[in-house]
Design a protein around this motif. Structure first.
Motif, PDB file in Angstrom:
ATOM      1  N   THR A 196       4.688   3.053   6.320  1.00 45.77           N
ATOM      2  CA  THR A 196       3.512   3.894   6.555  1.00 45.77           C
ATOM      3  C   THR A 196       3.537   5.088   5.598  1.00 45.77           C
ATOM      4  OG1 THR A 196       4.644   5.046   8.313  1.00 45.77           O
ATOM      5  CG2 THR A 196       3.117   3.308   8.968  1.00 45.77           C
ATOM      6  N   TYR A 197       2.372   5.632   5.355  1.00 42.74           N
ATOM      7  CA  TYR A 197       2.280   6.810   4.469  1.00 42.74           C
ATOM      8  C   TYR A 197       1.329   7.832   5.052  1.00 42.74           C
ATOM      9  CZ  TYR A 197      -2.050   4.638   2.771  1.00 42.74           C
ATOM     10  OH  TYR A 197      -3.305   4.066   2.669  1.00 42.74           O
ATOM     11  N   LEU A 198       1.560   9.075   4.702  1.00 39.95           N
ATOM     12  CA  LEU A 198       0.726  10.193   5.134  1.00 39.95           C
ATOM     13  C   LEU A 198       0.277  10.940   3.889  1.00 39.95           C
ATOM     14  CD1 LEU A 198       3.175  11.482   7.891  1.00 39.95           C
ATOM     15  CD2 LEU A 198       1.115  10.105   8.286  1.00 39.95           C
ATOM     16  N   ILE A 240      12.550   7.625   1.845  1.00 41.83           N
ATOM     17  CA  ILE A 240      11.179   8.143   1.909  1.00 41.83           C
ATOM     18  C   ILE A 240      10.826   8.781   0.575  1.00 41.83           C
ATOM     19  CG2 ILE A 240       9.618   9.765   3.078  1.00 41.83           C
ATOM     20  CD1 ILE A 240      10.625   7.669   4.996  1.00 41.83           C
ATOM     21  N   CYS A 241       9.663   8.416   0.039  1.00 38.13           N
ATOM     22  CA  CYS A 241       9.145   9.096  -1.145  1.00 38.13           C
ATOM     23  C   CYS A 241       8.219  10.207  -0.644  1.00 38.13           C
ATOM     24  CB  CYS A 241       8.386   8.122  -2.047  1.00 38.13           C
ATOM     25  SG  CYS A 241       7.943   8.859  -3.630  1.00 38.13           S
ATOM     26  N   ASN A 271       6.882   5.924   3.507  1.00 40.72           N
ATOM     27  CA  ASN A 271       8.087   5.210   3.928  1.00 40.72           C
ATOM     28  C   ASN A 271       8.154   3.866   3.200  1.00 40.72           C
ATOM     29  OD1 ASN A 271      10.176   3.917   5.206  1.00 40.72           O
ATOM     30  ND2 ASN A 271       9.266   3.925   7.262  1.00 40.72           N
ATOM     31  N   LEU A 272       9.101   3.742   2.260  1.00 42.98           N
ATOM     32  CA  LEU A 272       9.215   2.530   1.449  1.00 42.98           C
ATOM     33  C   LEU A 272      10.198   1.517   2.061  1.00 42.98           C
ATOM     34  CD1 LEU A 272       9.131   3.993  -2.180  1.00 42.98           C
ATOM     35  CD2 LEU A 272       7.245   3.435  -0.637  1.00 42.98           C
ATOM     36  N   ARG A 273      10.500   1.688   3.352  1.00 40.97           N
ATOM     37  CA  ARG A 273      11.410   0.755   4.042  1.00 40.97           C
ATOM     38  C   ARG A 273      10.685   0.027   5.174  1.00 40.97           C
ATOM     39  NH1 ARG A 273      14.939   0.827   0.015  1.00 40.97           N
ATOM     40  NH2 ARG A 273      16.138   2.741  -0.144  1.00 40.97           N
ATOM     41  N   MET A 281       0.835  -1.211   0.000  1.00 45.65           N
ATOM     42  CA  MET A 281       0.000   0.000   0.000  1.00 45.65           C
ATOM     43  C   MET A 281       0.866   1.257   0.000  1.00 45.65           C
ATOM     44  SD  MET A 281      -3.080  -0.925  -0.461  1.00 45.65           S
ATOM     45  CE  MET A 281      -3.596   0.777  -0.603  1.00 45.65           C
ATOM     46  N   ALA A 282       1.982   1.228   0.718  1.00 48.08           N
ATOM     47  CA  ALA A 282       2.907   2.372   0.699  1.00 48.08           C
ATOM     48  C   ALA A 282       3.416   2.609  -0.729  1.00 48.08           C
ATOM     49  CB  ALA A 282       4.078   2.123   1.649  1.00 48.08           C
ATOM     50  N   ALA A 283       3.656   1.517  -1.444  1.00 46.07           N
ATOM     51  CA  ALA A 283       4.098   1.628  -2.840  1.00 46.07           C
ATOM     52  C   ALA A 283       2.967   2.109  -3.742  1.00 46.07           C
ATOM     53  CB  ALA A 283       4.625   0.274  -3.330  1.00 46.07           C
TER      54      ALA A 283
END
Length: 423
Positions: free
Chosen positions: A416-418, A359-360, A376-378, A285-287
């Motif tokens: 996680t993503y914001l 981080i993207c 955060n792609l890690r 989902m972050a991707a």
């Protein structure tokens, strides 16, 4: 050629597309058009406005591996999927729900038992006059067409036109678009765009920037998928996406787009599912947020939205998608895509990247609307230093609601993503 029914007037602008790939064989237990028709409401509810159907044509038998991309008759319907009337009903059902439909078009080669092989000059041949497979591909089940033959080109374009008029198709996803010469594509697209009663979308499954100049709306994000795999598996820098955001758009004009994805019928079969490649449910989902929001038209492959844990393996006849929902995954995809469809900044805004190695992060801005995305792609907790020009700014949290004051640092748990928008 007569026009069947009424052309669809709701084909979206190329910048506003959210694409969904349908693999009929694996899509339902029936494995046919009716199985897709039965789930159109679910596809619509996901936030999709364009679907593309994998090849609908009869599959060749000679030298065959039962590949849907081995076309025996460009104007025929594969009986395993149903009849022409069933296809027309499926397309009409999509149009009724304001979804456009693209057909998959295989222009580079045919089956060895396609009637076109009676015209040997329409194919490449070896020194003994035998029709050959596409060189250097390993695709031994198909016969390479000869694009120096003007009659073959006209027959191909006529067959493409047939589906627009006979089934109300809204365009094509063109398989292996890097194979045929660019001047063929320009000839074909110029001809199809002369059908004034239809607005068409044309997608190249290709890497060449010249395909944009030939008139395609979309090129295909092979490079993005490869980079994303390496970001997740080999710790490649996330900044590599910034480089692609330039190179992928070389030669674009008037909102031409790259299509990006976490999976499709090829890589799902060969490489693995998004869950396997991109860190499970959270990581994928972050991707996907990057795919849907940064700089591309997003594509979902059937089953991705329910977190299908197994591969759909070529030739896609062994296992069907189990639609028993994982409601939490489907709900998250819906939420991400719903905001895309609401936000003109996401779809059409100007991109400013604030990414670092892990981080993207970026803003998308259009007129008064500004959106900030941080993903955060890690698989590790990471402290992200907020860029100076964003410190002390106030935002609304799109996913959770509430107002956010940005300080100079954000701690992001793994994957996680914001998503924030300006107040």
């Amino acid at each position: 050629m007569p026009q069947y029914g009424t052309p669809f007037s709701g084909v979206p602008d190329r910048r506003d597309v959210t694409l969904y790939q349908v693999n009929m064989r694996a899509f339902s237990s029936e494995g046919n058009f009716k199985g897709v028709l039965a789930r159109l409401d679910s596809i619509k509810a996901l936030g999709i406005n364009v679907i593309y159907l994998m090849p609908i044509y009869p599959v060749g038998k000679l030298k065959s591996t039962n590949s849907p991309y081995c076309i025996q008759d460009y104007k025929g319907v594969n009986s395993e999927f149903g009849t022409l009337e069933d296809l027309q009903a499926l397309i009409a059902g999509a149009h009724k729900r304001n979804i456009a439909v693209l057909l998959d078009w295989v222009a580079n080669h045919t089956s060895f038992d396609n009637p076109w092989t009676q015209n040997k000059s329409w194919y490449l041949q070896d020194s003994l006059g035998n029709i050959i497979s596409p060189p250097h591909t390993g695709w031994n089940d198909v016969a390479q067409l000869n694009f120096k033959n003007a009659d073959m080109r006209l027959a191909m374009i006529n067959a493409m036109k047939y589906w627009i008029l006979t089934a109300n198709a809204d365009g094509f996803r063109c398989d292996y678009a890097d194979g045929p010469p660019i001047d063929f594509w320009k000839q074909a697209l110029d001809t199809l765009k002369n059908i004034k009663s239809h607005k068409l979308l044309m997608m190249a499954e290709g890497r060449k920037s010249e395909l944009y100049a030939a008139g395609f709306d979309f090129n295909f994000g092979f490079h993005f998928f490869d980079k994303l795999k390496r970001i997740y598996s080999r710790n490649l820098s996330v900044l590599s996406i910034d480089t692609l955001n330039v190179s992928d758009y070389k030669g674009t004009q008037n909102g031409q787009q790259i299509i990006r994805y976490l999976t499709n019928h090829d890589v799902n079969s060969s490489d693995g599912t998004p869950l396997q490649l991109f860190g499970g449910e959270k990581g994928s989902m972050a991707a996907f947020v990057v795919v849907a929001y940064m700089k591309s038209v997003p594509m979902i492959y059937n089953g991705q939205e329910v977190g299908t844990p197994y591969r759909l393996v070529f030739p896609f006849t062994s296992k069907d998608i189990d639609w028993t929902p994982k409601p939490e995954i489907t709900a998250e995809y819906k939420k991400v895509l719903a905001f895309r469809s609401r936000s003109s900044a996401i779809r059409r805004g100007e991109l400013t990247s604030y990414s670092n190695n892990d981080i993207c992060a970026f803003t998308k801005t259009q007129k008064d609307e500004k959106v900030l995305v941080i993903s955060n792609l890690r698989n590790a907790q990471i402290d992200y230093n907020v860029p100076a020009d964003l410190v002390n700014s106030k935002w609304i949290d799109v996913m959770k609601g509430g107002v956010v004051d940005l300080s100079n640092k954000i701690t992001l748990p793994p994957y996680t993503y914001l998503v924030y928008k300006n107040k």
